[in-house]
Design a protein around this motif. Structure first.
Motif, short mmCIF file in Angstrom:
data_model
loop_
_atom_site.label_atom_id
_atom_site.label_comp_id
_atom_site.label_asym_id
_atom_site.label_seq_id
_atom_site.Cartn_x
_atom_site.Cartn_y
_atom_site.Cartn_z
N PRO A 257 0.82 -1.22 0.00
CA PRO A 257 0.00 0.00 0.00
C PRO A 257 0.85 1.26 0.00
N PRO A 258 0.29 2.37 -0.46
CA PRO A 258 1.01 3.66 -0.41
C PRO A 258 1.01 4.20 1.01
N LYS A 259 1.83 5.24 1.22
CA LYS A 259 1.88 5.99 2.48
C LYS A 259 2.35 5.14 3.66
N THR B 18 -0.16 5.52 -4.85
CA THR B 18 -0.93 4.39 -5.36
C THR B 18 -0.23 3.09 -4.99
N LEU B 19 -0.88 1.99 -5.25
CA LEU B 19 -0.37 0.68 -4.87
C LEU B 19 0.93 0.36 -5.63
N THR B 20 1.80 -0.39 -4.98
CA THR B 20 3.00 -0.93 -5.61
C THR B 20 2.84 -2.44 -5.70
N VAL C 231 -9.09 -6.55 -6.43
CA VAL C 231 -8.24 -5.52 -7.01
C VAL C 231 -8.90 -4.15 -6.91
N ASN C 232 -10.18 -4.09 -7.22
CA ASN C 232 -10.91 -2.83 -7.13
C ASN C 232 -10.96 -2.34 -5.69
N MET D 65 -9.50 1.25 -4.23
CA MET D 65 -10.44 2.20 -3.65
C MET D 65 -10.23 2.40 -2.15
N LYS D 66 -9.44 1.57 -1.52
CA LYS D 66 -9.27 1.61 -0.07
C LYS D 66 -8.57 2.89 0.37
#
Length: 469
Positions: free
Chosen positions: A242-244, A340-342, A390-391, A395-396
């Protein structure tokens, strides 16, 4: 300027300048008991240095460097008798004008009537600004024709047994005197796949490359045949970071109890060197060693992983991995600057979590890796299918709480553990991740407290070609 350490534990022994070289010899206790000093252990350590153009102490600018060494057991360079070398490289390959490109070339290695041992491997890099890493794989006997194309588009996918590798910032690699990579003779008439990862950030066009590896070999055979085993987290888009995230952990499990399922005569591994590998978000890599359900050691540790400096490093001593032991590769990532996701994948902007183990005696073994069970992960997170999951991930809202919950879910669920032999026959099994802990270090004993703790002499040699004024 760097802050001067209030407690000086280094003693200068000599300092000389001659023919453009500065040689400094100094000593320090292995354990100085100074909270501002790192203890010298049997794990590889990073040495950094900087130099100026004269004797005035000013900012060094770009005149600096680094080297990763095992200070307690440095692997010296040797020149055995009856030795020579051969190269396996790309030949006038024009690098595509795109950021990420994996190029593969399947070819024969030189043939020998009797077995030889490779004792040193050196990189041959044409464009240091383009080449991120490269690997050489041995193909199964079913591959009988040369091939060259973008990787993972044809027969190259069958060649997956790692023989040699190099990462950005790395240098030459020397095998211990008891082992060498076998080639020729009864080893077989194999084809090999050279894989080069080009990281063309500026998307430059018309760049021609001849990158590859140089192999030094000798007819004076060593005691053992050596090999390389890939362990860690499977390189696949089945997991996301996840990002952040300030510190996000992923895990890859190798359960050696499953090796007998793919080999008729398996045996213990004597591991002597390792190369750890992640991409840009990687900050730490640890390889935990478990036996009988308990952690007994760290096989390898890099608490300050640097994407720009990846090298095969000597462990300092041979470590025995018995059949039935588990190896857990843990990678720590920082994605605070990402929105965004990695995903796990091949691109430099994707991520990996791998540990390549150099060991002897060689086995016909390719990889021992794992991946979180996708069906369990989807169910645990309340999704109906892969597309829905995936969606959900995209969106999380990612914050400290959701990041921690996701990380704990990945750690808790069952893993798919895959062991593959040289012929690409695999064994698929389920496993659970053990808890990786920090093994307490022994009480500190300074050099003056005991005569049994010898002073370590370090020789730091910087070769500098002074610019003519």
């Amino acid at each position: 300027m760097p802050v001067v350490d209030q407690q000086q534990n280094y003693k200068l022994l000599s300092l000389t300048e001659s023919d453009g070289k500065t040689v400094m010899k100094f000593q320090r206790s292995i354990g100085s008991c100074d909270e501002n000093d790192l203890p010298i252990t049997n794990l590889p350590m990073k040495l950094i240095y900087a130099y100026g153009q004269n004797d005035n102490i000013t900012y060094h600018s770009t005149r600096r460097g680094r080297k990763e060494l095992n200070l307690l057991k440095y692997m010296p360079r040797v020149n055995p008798p009856n030795s020579s070398f051969f190269d396996i490289t790309m030949v006038n390959f024009t690098v595509p004008a795109k950021q990420t490109h994996y190029h593969c070339k399947i070819m024969r290695a030189p043939t020998f009537d009797r077995k030889q041992h490779i004792y040193r491997i050196e990189p041959v890099i044409t464009n240091f600004d383009l080449v991120h890493h490269l690997l050489l794989y041995r193909c199964p006997l079913t591959v009988t024709e040369p091939f060259e194309a973008e990787c993972f588009t044809g027969v190259d996918r069958e060649c997956m047994e790692t023989v040699a590798l190099w990462g950005v910032g790395g240098g030459a690699f020397e095998f211990p005197e008891v082992a060498g990579l076998p080639i020729g003779g009864n080893v077989g008439d194999f084809f090999y796949r050279l894989e080069v990862h080009y990281n063309n950030l500026n998307k430059s066009a018309d760049r021609v490359d001849n990158t590859g590896l140089r192999f030094y070999y000798t007819s004076e055979l060593r005691q053992h045949d050596a090999a390389v085993l890939m362990t860690g987290l499977a390189v696949a888009p089945g997991y996301a970071i996840p990002p952040k995230a300030k510190s996000f952990l992923t895990y890859g499990l190798c359960d050696t109890a499953y090796i007998p399922k793919v080999l008729e005569t398996p045996h213990d591994l004597q591991v002597f060197s390792v190369m750890l590998h992640t991409h840009l978000a990687g900050r730490k890599v640890r390889v935990g060693h478990f036996r009988g359900g308990k952690q007994i050691d760290f096989l390898a540790v890099d608490e300050n992983y640097d994407f720009e400096y990846q090298e095969v490093t000597n462990l300092g001593k041979t470590k025995t991995v018995k059949l039935g032991d588990k190896l857990l590769v843990e990678c720590t990532y920082n994605t605070e600057n990402r929105s965004t996701l990695t995903w796990g994948g091949l691109s430099t902007s994707d991520e990996m979590c791998l540990a390549f183990l150099f060991y002897y005696p060689a086995m016909n073994l390719s990889s021992c890796i794992s991946l979180p069970n996708a069906a369990t992960l989807i169910s645990e997170m309340g999704a109906n299918d892969t597309a829905n999951w995936v969606n959900m991930m995209f969106m999380k809202t990612w914050n400290d709480m959701s990041i921690n919950q996701y990380q704990q879910t990945l750690k808790r669920i069952d893993q798919l553990v895959v062991v593959t032999n040289s012929n690409n026959n695999g064994s698929h099994n389920k496993g659970t991740l053990p808890d990786l802990k920090v093994i307490p270090s022994a009480p500190c004993m300074s050099g003056c407290a005991t005569k049994s703790l010898a002073l370590l002499s370090l020789l730091l040699c910087l070769a500098v070609q002074w610019a003519s004024l």
